[in-house]
Write an enzyme that holds these catalytic residues in place. Structure first.
Site, PDB file in Angstrom:
ATOM      1  N   TYR A   1      -9.373   5.434   7.733  1.00 28.93           N
ATOM      2  CA  TYR A   1      -9.642   5.693   9.151  1.00 28.93           C
ATOM      3  C   TYR A   1     -10.672   6.822   9.201  1.00 28.93           C
ATOM      4  CZ  TYR A   1      -5.314   3.100  10.260  1.00 28.93           C
ATOM      5  OH  TYR A   1      -4.342   2.140  10.389  1.00 28.93           O
TER       6      TYR A   1
ATOM      7  N   TYR B   1       3.508   6.449  10.232  1.00 28.84           N
ATOM      8  CA  TYR B   1       2.679   5.315   9.817  1.00 28.84           C
ATOM      9  C   TYR B   1       3.539   4.212   9.179  1.00 28.84           C
ATOM     10  CZ  TYR B   1      -1.495   2.791   8.466  1.00 28.84           C
ATOM     11  OH  TYR B   1      -2.464   1.828   8.363  1.00 28.84           O
TER      12      TYR B   1
ATOM     13  N   PRO C   1      -5.032   0.157  18.800  1.00 28.65           N
ATOM     14  CA  PRO C   1      -4.738  -0.286  17.431  1.00 28.65           C
ATOM     15  C   PRO C   1      -4.720   0.813  16.357  1.00 28.65           C
ATOM     16  CG  PRO C   1      -6.916  -1.014  18.114  1.00 28.65           C
ATOM     17  CD  PRO C   1      -6.276  -0.422  19.322  1.00 28.65           C
TER      18      PRO C   1
ATOM     19  N   LYS D   1       0.360  -0.230  15.150  1.00 31.11           N
ATOM     20  CA  LYS D   1       1.739  -0.295  15.636  1.00 31.11           C
ATOM     21  C   LYS D   1       2.062  -1.517  16.503  1.00 31.11           C
ATOM     22  CE  LYS D   1       3.563   3.074  13.578  1.00 31.11           C
ATOM     23  NZ  LYS D   1       3.419   2.455  12.239  1.00 31.11           N
TER      24      LYS D   1
ATOM     25  N   HIS E   1       0.843  -1.198   0.000  1.00 32.41           N
ATOM     26  CA  HIS E   1       0.000   0.000   0.000  1.00 32.41           C
ATOM     27  C   HIS E   1       0.876   1.245   0.000  1.00 32.41           C
ATOM     28  CE1 HIS E   1      -4.213  -1.551   1.160  1.00 32.41           C
ATOM     29  NE2 HIS E   1      -3.540  -2.495   0.533  1.00 32.41           N
TER      30      HIS E   1
HETATM   31  P1  FAD Z   1       0.788 -12.356  21.474  1.00 30.70           P
HETATM   32  O1  FAD Z   1       0.358 -12.367  20.066  1.00 30.70           O
HETATM   33  O2  FAD Z   1      -0.204 -11.982  22.521  1.00 30.70           O
HETATM   34  O3  FAD Z   1       1.403 -13.785  21.802  1.00 30.70           O
HETATM   35  C1  FAD Z   1       1.700 -14.168  23.120  1.00 30.70           C
HETATM   36  C2  FAD Z   1       1.632 -15.683  23.205  1.00 30.70           C
HETATM   37  O4  FAD Z   1       2.020 -16.090  24.515  1.00 30.70           O
HETATM   38  C3  FAD Z   1       0.211 -16.202  22.984  1.00 30.70           C
HETATM   39  O5  FAD Z   1       0.217 -17.217  22.007  1.00 30.70           O
HETATM   40  C4  FAD Z   1      -0.218 -16.714  24.362  1.00 30.70           C
HETATM   41  O6  FAD Z   1      -1.085 -17.832  24.273  1.00 30.70           O
HETATM   42  C5  FAD Z   1       1.121 -17.101  24.971  1.00 30.70           C
HETATM   43  N1  FAD Z   1       1.101 -17.080  26.459  1.00 30.70           N
HETATM   44  C6  FAD Z   1       0.444 -16.252  27.279  1.00 30.70           C
HETATM   45  N2  FAD Z   1       0.684 -16.558  28.562  1.00 30.70           N
HETATM   46  C7  FAD Z   1       1.519 -17.619  28.544  1.00 30.70           C
HETATM   47  C8  FAD Z   1       2.140 -18.378  29.577  1.00 30.70           C
HETATM   48  N3  FAD Z   1       1.917 -18.125  30.873  1.00 30.70           N
HETATM   49  N4  FAD Z   1       2.957 -19.392  29.221  1.00 30.70           N
HETATM   50  C9  FAD Z   1       3.199 -19.660  27.885  1.00 30.70           C
HETATM   51  N5  FAD Z   1       2.642 -18.970  26.883  1.00 30.70           N
HETATM   52  C10 FAD Z   1       1.809 -17.956  27.212  1.00 30.70           C
HETATM   53  N6  FAD Z   1      -2.078  -4.786  16.445  1.00 30.70           N
HETATM   54  C11 FAD Z   1      -2.132  -4.112  15.314  1.00 30.70           C
HETATM   55  O7  FAD Z   1      -1.088  -3.600  14.862  1.00 30.70           O
HETATM   56  N7  FAD Z   1      -3.349  -4.010  14.651  1.00 30.70           N
HETATM   57  C12 FAD Z   1      -4.494  -4.605  15.130  1.00 30.70           C
HETATM   58  O8  FAD Z   1      -5.553  -4.527  14.534  1.00 30.70           O
HETATM   59  C13 FAD Z   1      -4.468  -5.306  16.316  1.00 30.70           C
HETATM   60  N8  FAD Z   1      -5.573  -5.900  16.843  1.00 30.70           N
HETATM   61  C14 FAD Z   1      -5.486  -6.573  18.036  1.00 30.70           C
HETATM   62  C15 FAD Z   1      -6.610  -7.186  18.609  1.00 30.70           C
HETATM   63  C16 FAD Z   1      -6.528  -7.853  19.844  1.00 30.70           C
HETATM   64  C17 FAD Z   1      -7.740  -8.503  20.442  1.00 30.70           C
HETATM   65  C18 FAD Z   1      -5.280  -7.900  20.530  1.00 30.70           C
HETATM   66  C19 FAD Z   1      -5.163  -8.613  21.862  1.00 30.70           C
HETATM   67  C20 FAD Z   1      -4.159  -7.319  19.933  1.00 30.70           C
HETATM   68  C21 FAD Z   1      -4.254  -6.642  18.705  1.00 30.70           C
HETATM   69  N9  FAD Z   1      -3.142  -6.049  18.085  1.00 30.70           N
HETATM   70  C22 FAD Z   1      -3.210  -5.374  16.945  1.00 30.70           C
HETATM   71  C23 FAD Z   1      -1.851  -6.128  18.654  1.00 30.70           C
HETATM   72  C24 FAD Z   1      -1.016  -7.235  18.000  1.00 30.70           C
HETATM   73  O9  FAD Z   1      -1.852  -8.291  17.639  1.00 30.70           O
HETATM   74  C25 FAD Z   1      -0.001  -7.632  19.035  1.00 30.70           C
HETATM   75  O10 FAD Z   1       0.852  -6.499  19.213  1.00 30.70           O
HETATM   76  C26 FAD Z   1       0.796  -8.871  18.669  1.00 30.70           C
HETATM   77  O11 FAD Z   1      -0.009  -9.998  18.725  1.00 30.70           O
HETATM   78  C27 FAD Z   1       1.960  -9.013  19.642  1.00 30.70           C
HETATM   79  O12 FAD Z   1       2.556 -10.248  19.473  1.00 30.70           O
HETATM   80  P2  FAD Z   1       3.226 -11.014  20.678  1.00 30.70           P
HETATM   81  O13 FAD Z   1       3.790 -12.250  20.096  1.00 30.70           O
HETATM   82  O14 FAD Z   1       4.125 -10.090  21.421  1.00 30.70           O
HETATM   83  O15 FAD Z   1       2.037 -11.344  21.684  1.00 30.70           O
HETATM   84  C1  DHB Z   2      -5.864  -3.252  10.765  1.00 31.02           C
HETATM   85  C2  DHB Z   2      -5.867  -3.022  12.098  1.00 31.02           C
HETATM   86  C3  DHB Z   2      -5.437  -1.806  12.587  1.00 31.02           C
HETATM   87  O1  DHB Z   2      -5.398  -1.572  13.908  1.00 31.02           O
HETATM   88  C4  DHB Z   2      -5.031  -0.815  11.750  1.00 31.02           C
HETATM   89  O2  DHB Z   2      -4.644   0.373  12.263  1.00 31.02           O
HETATM   90  C5  DHB Z   2      -5.013  -1.041  10.403  1.00 31.02           C
HETATM   91  C6  DHB Z   2      -5.441  -2.279   9.909  1.00 31.02           C
HETATM   92  C7  DHB Z   2      -6.323  -4.552  10.245  1.00 31.02           C
HETATM   93  O3  DHB Z   2      -6.704  -5.419  11.043  1.00 31.02           O
HETATM   94  O4  DHB Z   2      -6.313  -4.751   9.032  1.00 31.02           O
END
Ligand code: FAD
Ligand code: DHB
Length: 400
Positions: free
Chosen positions: A201, A391, A293, A297, A72
């Site tokens: 947005y 961004y 979100p 980021k 994009h």
């Molecule tokens: P996570 O993806 O949370 O992975 C952590 C892992 O650790 C999980 O698999 C969990 O099961 C495991 N875990 C937890 N506790 C334990 C334990 N005690 N022992 C062993 N394993 C454990 N970011 C965006 O940029 N855009 C979005 O639209 C967006 N939407 C989101 C929606 C939701 C509902 C959430 C919660 C987050 C969203 N985010 C979004 C943020 C983005 O998804 C996260 O920043 C990203 O998943 C971070 O990755 P991570 O691996 O650090 O953590």
């Molecule tokens: C999406 C989620 C976001 O939080 C964002 O800022 C842009 C895109 C997505 O899920 O596609």
């Protein structure tokens, strides 16, 4: 059982770190609480910065992303029935973002890990970290009723906001910063063509909305909703009706609706834990910080933490230099706070904060400040460039 780096959590942070470490011959084992299937069922981020896509290629998992992901070159902001294009590529001198879902990134990483024969313990319970301040840390956990002990040199806490790693650091040795927002995002995934070729947005009197996508035939849409709303309160029909009301008229007229294939509500939070390292334990990604979100980021900050920890581990194991460990937290936090500020700012400008006080300002006055902020930044090329630079993502910092 023994390894060099024990990784807690098989989300994108843990899996990407494991892959990068393995590429340079550093042995690692992942311990994950959930099943692989459960992790792939979570629909989250969709926008990847160039820093992250480069890192995925370095990890050897960029092939499908480069084939199926969409580059994009711009993104849109809509308000007062006006659409403003933020020309990312033009304003930043060539940077773009990749639209490729977190689910697909995770699937690619899981497959690569399996192919490389690296060990992952899924569905582990009672995960506990021990002696993280010493040179002989270890992790204990249960799987299928069996007790395990994993000895290691270092532990990477990649276990998300609700994980055990951050809690292992004594409260007296960490400081937490937090803001909880008075609303959430209701997200819907549907097999319908995206309403627009770029993400939009939208700020409206009815609250925020955004349009995103996963492919030419799969859309992702979000609505700002009160924290009291439950997913069950929202039928598909209600969702589409409300989305149409919040989109600019010309966009709403093109919206194709259909059954949802996923629907969930995420609360919005800004959170940072400092420092991100304690002895031989490193916090990575959501375990250390959460952003709202707006601005996409969260996943991208997780990737920059992984890049930094990978550089630290490379220097420790290849050059025998353990002093560089102390750089990890400061390098990560500088970039994290920029992402926190950008996400908070975008959230503040684009959402409806309701009737209450915001920073000791009545809601109507706050709304005037934020509308003026949005007009100021979108009316000038300098303002649009500032949005674009953030961004697409700020550069990654190297170790000194
Ligand atoms: P996570 O993806 O949370 O992975 C952590 C892992 O650790 C999980 O698999 C969990 O099961 C495991 N875990 C937890 N506790 C334990 C334990 N005690 N022992 C062993 N394993 C454990 N970011 C965006 O940029 N855009 C979005 O639209 C967006 N939407 C989101 C929606 C939701 C509902 C959430 C919660 C987050 C969203 N985010 C979004 C943020 C983005 O998804 C996260 O920043 C990203 O998943 C971070 O990755 P991570 O691996 O650090 O953590
Ligand atoms: C999406 C989620 C976001 O939080 C964002 O800022 C842009 C895109 C997505 O899920 O596609």
């Amino acid at each position: 059982m023994k390894t060099q780096v024990a990784i807690i959590g098989a989300g994108p942070s843990g899996l990407l770190l494991g892959q990068l470490l393995a590429k340079q011959g550093i042995d690692n084992v992942i311990i994950e609480r959930a099943s692989g299937e459960y992790i792939l069922g979570r629909i989250r981020a969709g926008v990847l910065e160039q820093g992250m896509t480069d890192l995925l290629r370095e990890a050897g998992v960029g092939e499908r992303m480069d084939r199926e992901g969409q580059i994009h070159t711009g993104v849109e902001l809509a308000f007062n029935n006006k659409r403003v294009q933020i020309e990312l590529e033009k304003l930043t001198g060539g940077s773009t973002v990749m639209v490729y879902g977190q689910t697909e990134v995770t699937r690619d990483l899981m497959e690569a890990r399996q192919k490389a024969g690296l060990t992952t313990y899924y569905e582990s319970s009672n995960v506990a970290l021990h002696d993280v301040k010493t040179d002989t840390p270890y992790v204990t956990f249960e799987q299928n009723g069996e007790q395990h002990r994993l000895d290691c040199d270092y532990i990477a806490g990649c276990d998300g906001f609700h994980g055990v790693s951050r809690q292992t650091i004594p409260e007296s040795s960490r400081k937490e910063f937090e803001r909880v927002y008075p609303f959430g995002w209701l997200g819907v995934l549907s097999d319908t063509p995206p309403v627009n070729h770029e993400l939009i947005y939208c700020k409206t009197d009815r609250g925020f909305a955004m349009t995103s996508m996963r492919s030419a035939t799969r859309s992702r849409y979000y609505l700002q909703v009160p924290l009291t709303d439950k997913v069950e309160d929202w039928s598909d029909e209600d969702f589409w009706t409300e989305l149409k009301r919040r989109l600019p008229d010309d966009v709403a007229a093109k919206l194709v609706t259909g059954p949802s294939i996923e629907k969930s509500i995420a609360p919005l939070r800004s959170f940072v834990c400092e420092p991100m390292q304690y002895g031989n334990l490193f916090l990575v990604g959501d375990a250390a910080h959460i952003v709202p979100p707006t601005g996409a980021k969260g996943l991208n900050l997780a990737a920059s933490d992984v890049a930094t920890l990978n550089k630290v581990m490379k220097r420790v194991y290849k050059d025998g230099d353990k002093d560089c460990i102390s750089q990890y937290s400061d390098i990560c936090l500088r970039r994290v706070w920029h992402g926190e500020r950008f996400s908070w700012w975008m959230t503040s400008m684009l959402h409806d904060f309701g009737q209450g006080d915001v920073h000791d300002t009545d809601a109507a006055t706050y709304e005037k400040f934020m509308s003026s902020e949005l007009n100021f930044y979108t009316d000038t090329e300098a303002g649009r460039r500032i949005i674009a630079m953030q961004y697409v993502g700020l550069p990654y910092e190297d170790l000194s």
